[in-house]
Design an enzyme around this catalytic site. Structure first.
Site, mmCIF file in Angstrom:
data_model
loop_
_atom_site.group_PDB
_atom_site.id
_atom_site.type_symbol
_atom_site.label_atom_id
_atom_site.label_comp_id
_atom_site.label_asym_id
_atom_site.label_seq_id
_atom_site.Cartn_x
_atom_site.Cartn_y
_atom_site.Cartn_z
ATOM 1 N N ASP A 59 0.834 -1.206 0.000
ATOM 2 C CA ASP A 59 0.000 0.000 0.000
ATOM 3 C C ASP A 59 0.871 1.260 0.000
ATOM 4 O O ASP A 59 2.016 1.238 0.441
ATOM 5 C CB ASP A 59 -0.903 -0.027 1.246
ATOM 6 C CG ASP A 59 -2.032 0.983 1.152
ATOM 7 O OD1 ASP A 59 -2.348 1.443 0.036
ATOM 8 O OD2 ASP A 59 -2.593 1.326 2.204
ATOM 9 N N GLY A 60 0.277 2.347 -0.488
ATOM 10 C CA GLY A 60 0.925 3.649 -0.385
ATOM 11 C C GLY A 60 1.636 4.109 -1.643
ATOM 12 O O GLY A 60 2.377 5.099 -1.612
ATOM 13 N N GLY A 92 0.263 5.505 -4.279
ATOM 14 C CA GLY A 92 -0.289 6.819 -4.646
ATOM 15 C C GLY A 92 0.253 7.913 -3.743
ATOM 16 O O GLY A 92 0.657 8.984 -4.206
ATOM 17 N N SER A 96 -6.696 -5.904 -6.574
ATOM 18 C CA SER A 96 -7.871 -6.497 -5.922
ATOM 19 C C SER A 96 -9.084 -6.439 -6.837
ATOM 20 O O SER A 96 -9.109 -5.681 -7.820
ATOM 21 C CB SER A 96 -8.170 -5.745 -4.620
ATOM 22 O OG SER A 96 -8.694 -4.470 -4.914
ATOM 23 N N GLU A 150 -11.705 -5.042 -6.012
ATOM 24 C CA GLU A 150 -12.194 -3.663 -5.840
ATOM 25 C C GLU A 150 -11.391 -2.673 -6.686
ATOM 26 O O GLU A 150 -11.891 -1.602 -7.058
ATOM 27 C CB GLU A 150 -12.128 -3.259 -4.355
ATOM 28 C CG GLU A 150 -13.110 -3.992 -3.457
ATOM 29 C CD GLU A 150 -12.776 -5.471 -3.220
ATOM 30 O OE1 GLU A 150 -11.589 -5.849 -3.259
ATOM 31 O OE2 GLU A 150 -13.728 -6.248 -2.998
ATOM 32 N N ASN A 151 -10.145 -3.011 -7.025
ATOM 33 C CA ASN A 151 -9.325 -2.099 -7.844
ATOM 34 C C ASN A 151 -9.905 -1.897 -9.243
ATOM 35 O O ASN A 151 -9.544 -0.939 -9.938
ATOM 36 C CB ASN A 151 -7.875 -2.592 -7.954
ATOM 37 C CG ASN A 151 -7.063 -2.447 -6.680
ATOM 38 O OD1 ASN A 151 -6.083 -3.156 -6.468
ATOM 39 N ND2 ASN A 151 -7.454 -1.523 -5.795
#
Ligand code: FPP
Length: 253
Positions: free
Chosen positions: A31-32, A34, A76, A78-79
């Site tokens: 994560d991170g 962005g 994911s 969701e991505n």
């Protein structure tokens, strides 16, 4: 750093120094990307590009330290709701990774696997995935599982659907359904459950990742964004893991 083999008190990991334990199975929520890009004044995709370097470093170091299974949350379910441009750029990075990393995977005796739904992935990504999985199929070292178009709830729904079909067909008795029945119908049933779940960028969430498999995983949250995650941060995660007392719901000692 010494890589002397030894045992974690509870799970059989490789002990490399007094508080440094190499887990058998590691999972990472990267994560991170962005945030890293924004703070450096770049567009988000630059974070994903730089994050690919962290993937290479982590894969190589885990393989060399003797991790048996590494699962990376690359994309994911969701991505798919992200802007089309970002999705296309992420898919481009995956395409490139699946070709460019072949020599590194071979040199490090790493076998590639995929966890996730295939339906929404482009045919060329599926072809590259299948080719790289076939190329590395006989490698006997670490198994690297890329979670792409993956969701933990979706994985459980797919497993339940396949069990329901078998029950309806009469090949499985409802009374015979137990934890092993479900585990055997997950996307990668032969991978050991993660001993250690690493999440970067300081977030305290599991984000629909390996919901069944992380039941007893130790969780290490690194404050750094994924593009800044390197060997030093991986070693810190393994030191943190080495300090944990794993009880698996029982009484210790
Ligand atoms: C989360 O950061 C990261 C992702 C959604 C994608 C991870 C992809 C890579 C590391 C590169 C490609 C992967 C491989 C295996 C080649 P975010 O965008 O949610 O970050 P933010 O929360 O700071 O916005």
């Amino acid at each position: 750093m010494s890589k002397k083999a030894g045992s974690h008190p509870a799970d059989g990991g490789n002990r490399a120094a007094s508080d440094f334990v190499v887990p058998r199975s590691v999972a990472v929520i990267m994560d991170g990307n962005g945030r890293w890009a924004r703070s450096a004044g770049f567009e988000r995709i630059r974070g994903h590009e730089k994050g690919t370097d962290s993937v290479r470093t982590t894969v190589t170091e885990c393989a060399q330290l003797g991790v048996e299974a590494l699962t990376l949350y690359a994309f994911s379910e969701e991505n798919w709701e992200r802007p089309k441009r970002e999705i296309n750029l992420l898919m481009g990075l995956l395409r490139r990774f699946l070709v460019d990393e072949r020599p590194t995977l071979m040199q490090n005796n790493v076998r590639l696997l995929h966890a996730g739904r295939r339906q929404r992935l482009d045919s060329d990504i599926l072809r590259l995935l299948d080719e790289t999985m076939a190329l590395t199929a006989d490698n006997s070292g670490m198994r690297l599982c890329l979670a792409i178009s993956y969701g933990g709830r979706q994985e459980l729904a797919d497993a339940v659907r396949s069990i329901a079909r078998e029950v309806a067909a009469g090949s499985l008795a409802p009374e015979a359904v137990d934890e092993a029945t479900i585990s055997a119908r997950l996307y990668q049933p032969t991978l050991p459950d993660p001993d250690l779940l690493i999440r970067t960028a300081g977030e305290l969430r599991v984000s629909n990742f390996l919901l069944w498999q992380i039941s007893y995983a130790e969780i290490h949250v690194s404050p750094v964004c994924w593009p800044d995650f390197g060997k030093e941060q991986l070693h810190e995660a393994f030191r943190d893991y080495g300090r944990r007392v794993r009880k698996f719901g029982k009484v210790h000692g």
